[in-house]
Write an enzyme that holds these catalytic residues in place. Structure first.
Site, short mmCIF file in Angstrom:
data_model
loop_
_atom_site.label_atom_id
_atom_site.label_comp_id
_atom_site.label_asym_id
_atom_site.label_seq_id
_atom_site.Cartn_x
_atom_site.Cartn_y
_atom_site.Cartn_z
N GLU A 1 -40.37 -13.21 -8.11
CA GLU A 1 -41.64 -13.96 -8.05
C GLU A 1 -41.78 -14.75 -6.76
OE1 GLU A 1 -43.55 -15.88 -11.42
OE2 GLU A 1 -41.85 -15.25 -12.63
N GLY A 2 -41.39 -14.16 -5.65
CA GLY A 2 -41.42 -14.86 -4.37
C GLY A 2 -40.07 -15.45 -4.09
#
Length: 818
Positions: free
Chosen positions: A511-512
């Site tokens: 997620e990043g």
């Protein structure tokens, strides 16, 4: 006369500093030249000061007169600056532009701009679970936690079929889907609590539930789907009749989603026996959670229309590159290949690649229909940033809480050198870290979900919370591993630390990745979105309209005024340690609000200075950006800690030292990060010295982190009942009551140790201490014979001692080679 002289002298002093800074920055004059200027401007004679101050005041008013006349200012100042900046300004790509516009700003903007309005924080309502949500947590969630065995899941690499069925039947995949579509319609806060508790039982379980609710197509459909798509998919997703996944990351495009090579070409094809307009897709995705078992795939790809087949009324008619687009594709679609697995470290949850070759889909499968072609990146940025602020941050909160609870319990159960190891200062240092980590992670997830429930969509805060809580998770797992020693490094069912420790990099990466989030997203996007005028200035600079220069001038004037205010505020706050800031809070929190005021004011000034000096190159200065990200993240965490204290812990003596150590640690981090960035600015040492002199004359606060505070913090979390009631909100309660569960074994040993201490003290008071030259049972029988203990005492001692030793054991296995 003396008052006039003093006023002129003071004005001369500040104007001289401004002139010196301008001269150094703009003209790069040499230090000896600076010295002559400084002496000439600040000569201390009272009479000279009066006349010279008057001259300076006259010059200042003349310059001010020129600048406040719009037509003159536009001609002599704004227009040349506008043209110069347009030439040097790096272009903003489409994906970057959409990311900058996604979501909203809230408390992050208050911190960025240097003068926080505390009412915006204090007036935010703390979300409470509704009766329905509380019932679901107490019943369905606790039941589901009790159905899983984390160690067996790791071994089998999947949840048991009955667990999956319970997840589907009870609506765990529809937490955020409204009731009108057969979902549960729970709040963001409830969503977080549920995912956190499931994660405490098994990371595999938590991930399996969080992905459909945070990263699946459900929220995209809710906001952008056609009515037909909503009616078809949402009820099926809510009840587990469809298991979703979402494919964004590809082999060549991870953080740089704009470089996607996965593509869809507008063409005609056959669907259900009819020739229809659609897209022919080719893709190769990886790291897709739930992909091996998914029945419907959300897919992001780049769409193209080389033959201009889109209808004339389409917004993208006659354009070839249509942009990133999102679609929903059933698993059984021809050309789609799915089912193989990756094996993530820690708990190998369902994750794998997805391939598609010449997959034809009708336009109806595009999320939102044909008109939403090219809007995929905006969809992802606006919707998935919400999930980023819940799923992994609450996993971090759950893990930090679990590491604190179990490590404090273990440290009070394990004895060495005749005392519980919790009384050793080396261990206490680690326990204090665990206490502040859990408190900070809990505060972060609470504040972010409360903001979401209030209607905010703060994408920058979501990035901060994801970055910080996953770092806290990893740090806590390392400290817990250190305290447990050999107990933490031996594999087996009893080891409740190892999976958190080994799985931490997954949370850090997905997620990043945190490197990207820290170095590019938080400050890079935050500066533009949260600054008072920068977004307006950039918009004007990229605008070719006739009002562009006027809009730029308007934003620039506001910017200059804000910058002057922030400089004055930062200098005054720095030299008074915030005592002149507007007082806020009670006796406990007032100094923390004061410190945050000082940090915010300094931050606003330094970010403007960095923008002035580095210009467009600031985008590439990732270490500078990362340190600013650390500073703003620390300030957000201070805010969340204060908010949690005010909402949940006022007048609770146990939390005082935890709160103080948390805030002081964060103040130190923010202050250090900003000091380091001064050293990285492209100016000579004299300018750096001047900036440090005015903005960093003293430490932000007189309070210091010392051994006494660390020990007090460690002692505050030795009350296990208090920990369970207050810092275990994301841990399933029945894990301590489930026979055979490692938490149960640990807590049984802890409770046995408390009871055993009473009998040991009784024997010690009578002058007896066990020596292992004889068996414990024989020694105890002697105490029974001399009436020191009763027979019941002896039996209890032996039973409790066995229970305690059981809690300290590790697993052993048959040697398979033999």
């Amino acid at each position: 006369m003396l008052e006039t002289i003093f006023q002129y002298s003071l004005l001369s002093f500040f104007l001289s500093i401004v002139l010196i800074l301008v001269a150094l920055v703009r003209f790069q004059i040499k230090p000896w030249q600076l010295w002559l200027i400084a002496v000439g401007l600040t000569y201390p004679g009272a009479v000279i000061a009066e006349h010279f101050g008057a001259q300076l005041l006259l010059l200042f008013l003349l310059a001010l007169g020129v600048l406040i006349v719009p037509s003159v200012r536009l001609l002599l100042f704004t227009k040349p600056l506008y043209k110069s900046m347009r030439k040097s300004l790096p272009p903003i790509g489409l994906t970057e532009s959409i990311a900058l516009e996604a979501g909203s700003v809230w408390w992050d903007a208050e911190l960025f701009q240097g003068n926080p309005d505390w009412n915006k924080l204090s007036e935010l309502e703390a979300t409470e679970l509704t009766d329905e949500e509380q019932s679901f947590v107490d019943n369905e969630v606790e039941t589901l936690c009790g159905m899983v065995d984390s160690y067996e899941i790791v071994s089998s690499e999947d949840l048991p079929k009955e667990v999956w069925q319970y997840i589907f039947d009870k609506g765990f995949l529809g937490l955020i889907i409204p009731k009108e579509f057969n979902g549960l319609g729970f709040s963001h806060f409830a969503h977080a609590i549920i995912v956190g508790r499931l994660s405490s039982a098994s990371q595999f379980l938590g991930i399996s539930v969080m992905v459909p609710n945070s990263l699946g197509p459900g929220e995209l459909l809710l906001k952008y789907g056609t009515e037909e798509q909503k009616q078809h998919y949402l009820p099926r997703l809510a009840k587990g009749k469809e298991v979703p996944c979402f494919g964004l990351t590809s082999t060549v495009a991870g953080s740089d989603a704009g470089s996607l090579v996965d593509n869809g070409i507008v063409c005609y094809g056959e669907h259900e026996g009819n020739k229809v307009l659609g897209l022919r897709l080719n893709w190769e995705k990886r790291y897709i959670t739930l992909a091996p078992i998914a029945t419907v795939i959300g897919l992001a790809f780049k769409a193209y229309d080389p033959d201009n087949l889109l209808p004339a009324d389409h917004p993208l008619y006659k354009k070839n590159d249509l942009g990133i687009t999102c679609a929903l594709i059933p698993r059984k679609t021809e050309g789609l290949r799915i089912g193989t697995r990756h094996r993530p470290i820690g708990e190998p949850f369902q994750n794998g690649p997805i391939y598609g070759k010449d997959v034809f889909i009708p336009m109806d499968w595009v999320i939102g229909g044909e008109k939403m072609i090219g809007h995929g990146w905006r969809m992802l940025m606006e919707c998935l940033s919400v999930g980023r602020g819940i799923s992994l941050p609450v996993t971090g909160a759950s893990a930090t809480q679990a590491m604190l609870l179990t490590t404090s319990t273990y440290a009070q159960t394990r004895e060495q050198f005749g005392i519980p190891i919790s009384k050793m200062e080396g261990i206490q240092e680690k326990l204090s870290n665990l206490a502040t980590n859990a408190f900070r992670a809990t505060a972060n997830i609470n504040l972010s979900t409360w903001a979401l429930d209030a209607g905010h969509r703060p994408s920058i805060i979501s990035a901060i919370v994801k970055y910080r809580n996953t770092q806290l998770l990893q740090n806590s797992s390392i400290d817990a591993m250190d305290v447990h020693g050999g107990r933490g490094v031996m594999q087996g069912k009893r080891n409740y630390v190892s999976n958190v420790y080994s799985g931490a990099p997954v949370a850090i990466t997905v997620e990043g990745a945190n490197i990207l989030t820290r170095s590019l997203m938080i400050f890079g996007q935050g500066l533009v979105r949260c600054h008072k005028t920068l977004l307006d200035e950039l918009t004007a600079l990229h605008d070719d309209g006739k009002n562009a220069i006027k809009n730029f001038d308007k934003a620039l004037v506001t910017h200059v005024g804000s910058f002057i205010n922030n400089i004055a505020r930062a200098i005054v706050y720095a030299w008074t340690k915030g005592r002149l800031a507007k007082p806020y809070g009670n006796t406990t929190t007032k100094p923390y609000y004061r410190s945050l005021s000082v940090l915010s004011a300094k931050f606003a000034v330094l970010t403007d200075i960095a923008s002035l000096l580095l210009g467009g190159s600031l985008k590439r200065k990732e270490m500078v950006s990362g340190r600013f990200a650390d500073a703003i993240s620390a300030m957000y965490e201070i805010s969340s800690c204060i908010k949690l204290y005010e909402e949940k812990f006022q007048n609770d003596d146990n939390i005082e030292s935890i709160l103080k150590l948390s805030v002081l640690t964060l103040v130190k981090e923010a202050d250090f990060a900003m000091r380091e960035n001064i050293e990285s600015m492209p100016v000579n040492r004299v300018v750096k010295t001047i900036i440090r002199f005015f903005l960093f004359p003293f430490p932000v606060t007189s309070d210091k982190i010392n051994d006494k505070l660390i020990i007090a913090t460690s002692n505050s979390i030795t009350d296990i009942d208090w920990l369970i009631d207050n810092l275990s909100t994301c841990i399933c309660s029945n894990l301590r009551e489930k026979p055979g569960h490692p938490f149960y074994i640990l807590f049984q040993g802890y409770e046995a140790g408390i009871k055993l201490k009473v009998l040991r003290d009784k024997a010690k008071k009578a002058g007896y201490k066990y020596q292992p030259s004889i068996t414990l049972e024989f020694w105890l029988q002697g105490l029974v014979d001399n009436k020191t203990l009763t027979t019941e005492d002896k039996e209890n001692w032996l039973r409790w001692n066995d229970t305690l030793l059981e809690a300290l054991k590790v697993d052993d296995f048959e040697n398979l080679k033999n």
